[in-house]
Motif scaffolding. Structure first.
Motif, short mmCIF file in Angstrom:
data_model
loop_
_atom_site.label_atom_id
_atom_site.label_comp_id
_atom_site.label_asym_id
_atom_site.label_seq_id
_atom_site.Cartn_x
_atom_site.Cartn_y
_atom_site.Cartn_z
N UNK A 136 0.82 -1.22 0.00
CA UNK A 136 0.00 0.00 0.00
C UNK A 136 0.85 1.27 0.00
N UNK A 137 1.73 1.47 -0.97
CA UNK A 137 2.55 2.68 -0.98
C UNK A 137 1.73 3.91 -1.37
N UNK A 138 2.13 5.06 -0.83
CA UNK A 138 1.60 6.29 -1.42
C UNK A 138 2.43 6.62 -2.65
N UNK A 139 2.10 7.68 -3.33
CA UNK A 139 2.75 7.96 -4.61
C UNK A 139 4.24 8.25 -4.46
N UNK A 140 4.62 8.98 -3.42
CA UNK A 140 6.03 9.28 -3.20
C UNK A 140 6.81 8.00 -2.90
N UNK A 141 6.24 7.15 -2.07
CA UNK A 141 6.90 5.89 -1.74
C UNK A 141 7.03 5.01 -2.98
N UNK A 142 5.99 4.99 -3.81
CA UNK A 142 6.04 4.18 -5.03
C UNK A 142 7.21 4.60 -5.91
N UNK A 143 7.41 5.90 -6.07
CA UNK A 143 8.47 6.37 -6.95
C UNK A 143 9.86 6.12 -6.35
N UNK A 144 9.95 6.00 -5.03
CA UNK A 144 11.22 5.62 -4.41
C UNK A 144 11.48 4.13 -4.57
N UNK A 145 10.43 3.34 -4.52
CA UNK A 145 10.57 1.89 -4.63
C UNK A 145 10.80 1.45 -6.07
N UNK A 146 10.24 2.21 -7.02
CA UNK A 146 10.37 1.85 -8.44
C UNK A 146 10.70 3.13 -9.22
N UNK A 147 11.91 3.66 -9.06
CA UNK A 147 12.24 4.98 -9.62
C UNK A 147 12.36 5.01 -11.14
N UNK A 148 12.42 3.87 -11.79
CA UNK A 148 12.59 3.86 -13.25
C UNK A 148 11.28 4.10 -14.00
N UNK A 149 10.16 3.97 -13.31
CA UNK A 149 8.88 4.18 -13.98
C UNK A 149 8.62 5.65 -14.23
N UNK A 150 8.13 5.99 -15.43
CA UNK A 150 7.86 7.39 -15.74
C UNK A 150 6.43 7.80 -15.44
N UNK A 151 5.58 6.84 -15.05
CA UNK A 151 4.22 7.11 -14.62
C UNK A 151 3.92 6.24 -13.41
N UNK A 152 2.85 6.58 -12.69
CA UNK A 152 2.44 5.76 -11.55
C UNK A 152 2.14 4.33 -11.99
N UNK A 153 1.45 4.21 -13.12
CA UNK A 153 1.10 2.88 -13.59
C UNK A 153 2.34 2.07 -13.95
N UNK A 154 3.33 2.71 -14.57
CA UNK A 154 4.56 2.00 -14.94
C UNK A 154 5.34 1.56 -13.70
N UNK A 155 5.43 2.44 -12.72
CA UNK A 155 6.11 2.08 -11.47
C UNK A 155 5.36 0.98 -10.75
N UNK A 156 4.03 1.06 -10.76
CA UNK A 156 3.23 0.01 -10.15
C UNK A 156 3.42 -1.33 -10.84
#
Length: 262
Positions: A136-156
């Protein structure tokens, strides 16, 4: 039967987040929280001032004692505190792979204070995300966990590809340009892609402990036998209601009222 949830998380002396939030949420929903503290913190209703991970040996001893003694219907993970404790949790999860895992990858508090040291985000991605039933990451956490994604969906999608079964990306931060400003948007994904988009009225305050409340309520639902979809819906409802009934014990953020969540 009252389901038992094993909780790994930090201690927040203000009582708004961390282990106390987990205990209140799980108890309010009819579960029992067995808790192992990962770190002690100095914080108030504004932000975190200091974090000190607990002894690794004591953490492992306590976790093993509980796992040997009790039947756990779910495991909920919040702040891990250090890479070493993250590694220990990974070992414990692999030894109990039949227990559903709900991961709230806490990297900072609601006031912007950091709750992890360098390398913890990478350790969570590598060691815990692949073992999570729901993260259950928030958006900032998601981008830290998957920094290569250029969108929320890509990082997810990147986290899903690592092995995470379901990903609930929470959107309580500022809305993006294409989102209604008076709504909060949460995105549920699985291996098939976007599964569902949830929208809730945006509430007026800043809140301390909403992520802990959400993940623990989902964990309690799964522990009680609900499927992930049911647990996510109930968890989002419980969390929004607890925020809507929030109280203001200090001079900083508002706290969810987990006992008035109807």
């Amino acid at each position: 039967m009252r389901p038992t949830i094993l909780v790994f998380g930090g201690h927040d002396p203000s009582g708004g987040a961390g282990i106390q939030a987990d205990i209140e949420t799980i108890g309010s929903l009819g579960g029992h929280a067995a808790t192992v503290i990962t770190a002690l913190t100095a914080q108030d209703s504004h932000s975190v001032k200091a974090v000190e991970p607990v002894s690794l040996d004591l953490f492992i001893q306590q976790a093993r004692l509980l796992l040997d003694d009790m039947s756990m219907q779910a495991i909920k993970i919040g702040m891990v505190g250090s890479i070493e404790i993250c590694e220990a949790i990974h070992t414990l999860l692999t030894e109990h792979s039949d227990v559903p895992v709900i991961l709230d990858p806490v990297l900072a508090d609601g006031g912007g204070g950091y709750l992890s040291t360098d390398g913890v985000a990478e350790a969570i991605s590598t060691l815990l995300i692949p073992l999570a039933t729901v993260a259950t990451p928030n958006r900032k956490e998601l981008m830290q966990l998957a920094p290569d994604g250029d969108t929320l969906q890509a990082s997810g999608a990147e986290l899903i590809s690592m092995g995470c079964e379901y990903l609930l990306i929470t959107g309580t931060d500022n809305p993006t340009a294409d989102e209604e400003p008076d709504k909060v948007h949460h995105l549920l994904m699985n291996r098939d892609g976007i599964k569902e988009l949830f929208q809730y009225p945006r509430l007026p305050n800043n809140y301390h402990g909403s992520g802990c409340t959400l993940a623990s309520s989902i964990a309690t639902g799964i522990a009680a036998g609900e499927n992930v979809d049911e647990a996510v819906v109930r968890g989002l409802e419980f969390t929004w209601n607890s925020l809507n009934n929030s109280f203001h014990p200090g001079s900083g953020q508002h706290f969810p009222d987990r006992f008035r969540s109807k």
